[in-house]
Design a protein around this motif. Structure first.
Motif, PDB file in Angstrom:
ATOM      1  N   GLY A  64       0.775  -1.224  -0.065  1.00 33.86           N
ATOM      2  CA  GLY A  64      -0.065   0.052  -0.013  1.00 33.86           C
ATOM      3  C   GLY A  64       0.711   1.251  -0.002  1.00 33.86           C
ATOM      4  O   GLY A  64       0.504   2.211  -0.728  1.00 33.86           O
ATOM      5  N   LEU A  65       1.795   1.266   0.941  1.00 34.92           N
ATOM      6  CA  LEU A  65       2.673   2.422   0.854  1.00 34.92           C
ATOM      7  C   LEU A  65       3.488   2.649  -0.506  1.00 34.92           C
ATOM      8  O   LEU A  65       3.335   3.838  -1.039  1.00 34.92           O
ATOM      9  N   GLU A  66       3.955   1.665  -1.342  1.00 32.18           N
ATOM     10  CA  GLU A  66       4.522   2.108  -2.573  1.00 32.18           C
ATOM     11  C   GLU A  66       3.481   2.297  -3.547  1.00 32.18           C
ATOM     12  O   GLU A  66       3.654   3.340  -4.274  1.00 32.18           O
ATOM     13  N   LEU A  67       2.168   1.801  -3.422  1.00 29.89           N
ATOM     14  CA  LEU A  67       1.186   2.239  -4.276  1.00 29.89           C
ATOM     15  C   LEU A  67       0.572   3.625  -4.139  1.00 29.89           C
ATOM     16  O   LEU A  67       0.808   4.167  -5.212  1.00 29.89           O
ATOM     17  N   ILE A  68       0.763   3.911  -3.002  1.00 28.17           N
ATOM     18  CA  ILE A  68       0.441   5.283  -2.849  1.00 28.17           C
ATOM     19  C   ILE A  68       1.425   6.364  -3.384  1.00 28.17           C
ATOM     20  O   ILE A  68       1.337   7.346  -3.755  1.00 28.17           O
ATOM     21  N   ARG A  72       0.811   9.137  -5.920  1.00 23.23           N
ATOM     22  CA  ARG A  72       0.817  10.564  -5.455  1.00 23.23           C
ATOM     23  C   ARG A  72       1.591  11.197  -6.558  1.00 23.23           C
ATOM     24  O   ARG A  72       1.603  12.179  -6.771  1.00 23.23           O
ATOM     25  N   GLU A  73       2.404  10.496  -7.398  1.00 24.06           N
ATOM     26  CA  GLU A  73       3.169  10.979  -8.373  1.00 24.06           C
ATOM     27  C   GLU A  73       2.206  11.377  -9.558  1.00 24.06           C
ATOM     28  O   GLU A  73       2.413  12.572 -10.327  1.00 24.06           O
ATOM     29  N   LEU A  74       1.046  10.721  -9.638  1.00 23.44           N
ATOM     30  CA  LEU A  74       0.068  11.150 -10.779  1.00 23.44           C
ATOM     31  C   LEU A  74      -0.979  11.996 -10.200  1.00 23.44           C
ATOM     32  O   LEU A  74      -1.316  12.975 -11.055  1.00 23.44           O
ATOM     33  N   ALA A  75      -1.262  12.045  -9.012  1.00 22.94           N
ATOM     34  CA  ALA A  75      -2.425  12.881  -8.461  1.00 22.94           C
ATOM     35  C   ALA A  75      -2.169  13.163  -6.978  1.00 22.94           C
ATOM     36  O   ALA A  75      -2.400  12.479  -5.995  1.00 22.94           O
ATOM     37  N   THR A  77      -2.843  14.990  -4.739  1.00 23.67           N
ATOM     38  CA  THR A  77      -3.600  15.626  -3.637  1.00 23.67           C
ATOM     39  C   THR A  77      -4.881  14.545  -3.397  1.00 23.67           C
ATOM     40  O   THR A  77      -5.753  14.614  -2.726  1.00 23.67           O
ATOM     41  N   LEU A  78      -4.523  13.354  -4.066  1.00 24.27           N
ATOM     42  CA  LEU A  78      -5.555  12.268  -4.041  1.00 24.27           C
ATOM     43  C   LEU A  78      -5.907  11.886  -2.333  1.00 24.27           C
ATOM     44  O   LEU A  78      -4.978  11.410  -1.820  1.00 24.27           O
ATOM     45  N   PRO A  79      -7.021  11.706  -2.023  1.00 21.15           N
ATOM     46  CA  PRO A  79      -7.412  11.397  -0.810  1.00 21.15           C
ATOM     47  C   PRO A  79      -7.263   9.753  -0.490  1.00 21.15           C
ATOM     48  O   PRO A  79      -7.522   9.109  -1.721  1.00 21.15           O
ATOM     49  N   ILE A  80      -6.610   9.173   0.518  1.00 22.67           N
ATOM     50  CA  ILE A  80      -6.403   7.698   0.443  1.00 22.67           C
ATOM     51  C   ILE A  80      -6.596   7.326   2.034  1.00 22.67           C
ATOM     52  O   ILE A  80      -6.419   7.954   3.022  1.00 22.67           O
ATOM     53  N   ILE A  81      -7.246   6.224   1.966  1.00 24.94           N
ATOM     54  CA  ILE A  81      -7.528   5.324   3.291  1.00 24.94           C
ATOM     55  C   ILE A  81      -6.963   4.163   3.219  1.00 24.94           C
ATOM     56  O   ILE A  81      -6.928   3.329   2.407  1.00 24.94           O
ATOM     57  N   PHE A  82      -6.142   3.996   4.315  1.00 25.80           N
ATOM     58  CA  PHE A  82      -5.433   2.902   4.473  1.00 25.80           C
ATOM     59  C   PHE A  82      -6.138   1.926   5.557  1.00 25.80           C
ATOM     60  O   PHE A  82      -6.752   2.327   6.470  1.00 25.80           O
ATOM     61  N   LEU A  91       3.050   7.945   8.335  1.00 29.64           N
ATOM     62  CA  LEU A  91       2.990   8.756   7.063  1.00 29.64           C
ATOM     63  C   LEU A  91       3.296  10.351   7.577  1.00 29.64           C
ATOM     64  O   LEU A  91       2.780  11.238   7.733  1.00 29.64           O
ATOM     65  N   ASP A  92       4.708  10.536   8.012  1.00 33.41           N
ATOM     66  CA  ASP A  92       5.322  11.834   8.521  1.00 33.41           C
ATOM     67  C   ASP A  92       4.838  12.832   7.468  1.00 33.41           C
ATOM     68  O   ASP A  92       5.132  12.808   6.225  1.00 33.41           O
ATOM     69  N   GLY A  93       4.181  13.942   7.899  1.00 34.21           N
ATOM     70  CA  GLY A  93       3.897  15.078   7.147  1.00 34.21           C
ATOM     71  C   GLY A  93       2.737  14.756   5.799  1.00 34.21           C
ATOM     72  O   GLY A  93       2.713  15.708   5.056  1.00 34.21           O
ATOM     73  N   ALA A  94       2.126  13.712   5.893  1.00 37.75           N
ATOM     74  CA  ALA A  94       1.382  13.506   5.035  1.00 37.75           C
ATOM     75  C   ALA A  94      -0.044  13.913   5.208  1.00 37.75           C
ATOM     76  O   ALA A  94      -0.510  13.992   6.500  1.00 37.75           O
ATOM     77  N   THR A  95      -0.737  14.272   4.162  1.00 37.56           N
ATOM     78  CA  THR A  95      -2.193  14.768   4.384  1.00 37.56           C
ATOM     79  C   THR A  95      -3.076  14.155   3.405  1.00 37.56           C
ATOM     80  O   THR A  95      -2.615  13.219   2.975  1.00 37.56           O
ATOM     81  N   SER A  96      -4.396  14.151   3.724  1.00 41.17           N
ATOM     82  CA  SER A  96      -5.303  13.457   3.157  1.00 41.17           C
ATOM     83  C   SER A  96      -5.396  11.943   3.044  1.00 41.17           C
ATOM     84  O   SER A  96      -5.964  11.071   2.522  1.00 41.17           O
ATOM     85  N   PHE A  97      -4.987  11.522   4.375  1.00 39.05           N
ATOM     86  CA  PHE A  97      -4.844   9.875   4.517  1.00 39.05           C
ATOM     87  C   PHE A  97      -6.020   9.599   5.853  1.00 39.05           C
ATOM     88  O   PHE A  97      -6.039  10.509   6.840  1.00 39.05           O
ATOM     89  N   GLY A  98      -6.327   8.419   5.769  1.00 41.25           N
ATOM     90  CA  GLY A  98      -7.395   8.093   6.607  1.00 41.25           C
ATOM     91  C   GLY A  98      -6.867   6.871   6.965  1.00 41.25           C
ATOM     92  O   GLY A  98      -6.207   6.182   6.430  1.00 41.25           O
ATOM     93  N   PHE A  99      -7.350   6.303   8.314  1.00 48.27           N
ATOM     94  CA  PHE A  99      -6.984   4.601   8.836  1.00 48.27           C
ATOM     95  C   PHE A  99      -8.197   4.043   9.253  1.00 48.27           C
ATOM     96  O   PHE A  99      -8.674   4.670  10.061  1.00 48.27           O
ATOM     97  N   LEU A 100      -8.192   2.843   8.845  1.00 49.14           N
ATOM     98  CA  LEU A 100      -9.562   2.012   9.363  1.00 49.14           C
ATOM     99  C   LEU A 100      -8.705   0.763   9.886  1.00 49.14           C
ATOM    100  O   LEU A 100      -8.231   0.015   9.004  1.00 49.14           O
ATOM    101  N   ARG A 101      -8.708   0.316  11.094  1.00 44.30           N
ATOM    102  CA  ARG A 101      -8.391  -0.870  11.308  1.00 44.30           C
ATOM    103  C   ARG A 101      -9.388  -1.980  11.244  1.00 44.30           C
ATOM    104  O   ARG A 101     -10.495  -1.808  11.454  1.00 44.30           O
ATOM    105  N   LYS A 102      -8.923  -3.308  10.716  1.00 44.76           N
ATOM    106  CA  LYS A 102      -9.689  -4.268  10.507  1.00 44.76           C
ATOM    107  C   LYS A 102      -9.977  -5.158  11.869  1.00 44.76           C
ATOM    108  O   LYS A 102      -9.066  -5.167  12.463  1.00 44.76           O
TER     109      LYS A 102
END
Length: 122
Positions: A64-68, A72-75, A77-82, A91-102
């Motif tokens: 997931g980190l590699e994918l993002i 992010r190179e393509l978009a 400001t793309l919002p992302i939920i892990f 995700l130091d300094g990252a914005t537009s991220f959310g996290f859901l624990r399974k």
């Protein structure tokens, strides 16, 4: 109102389908991918802009980190939920991220998607 498009990426077929079903019932358009590599191809070939990505962060091959990083190179400001059954990624300094624990509930999923999209102005 035009449905927002969400790309769901998870290497577990049952979970991909469950997330997609919950999102579709809430009015979102959904694209699915079973790997990071497939997600990149789907993102680039999408018939409409992808408004958000929900991805497992521990997957075989491209995680997931590699994918993002690639998305992010393509978009930038793309919002992302892990999603993950363990601790969230750092995700130091990252914005537009959310996290859901399974495991998470449909309500938790929809609420986080809604608030993450709103915070990103989408």
């Amino acid at each position: 109102m035009v449905a927002r498009t969400v790309l769901v990426v998870d290497d577990t077929a049952m979970l991909r389908k469950l997330i997609a079903t919950v999102l579709e019932r809430a009015g979102y358009a959904v694209l699915i991918a079973e790997s990071g590599e497939a997600a990149l191809a789907t993102f680039v070939a999408a018939p409409a802009p992808v408004d958000m990505v929900i991805t497992d962060w521990r997957m075989q091959g491209m995680n997931g980190l590699e994918l993002i990083g690639a998305l992010r190179e393509l978009a930038p400001t793309l919002p992302i939920i892990f999603t993950s059954g363990s601790e969230p990624p750092r995700l130091d300094g990252a914005t537009s991220f959310g996290f859901l624990r399974k495991p998470f509930t449909p309500t938790e999923l929809i609420e986080l998607v809604s608030t993450t999209l709103a915070a990103a102005g989408r």
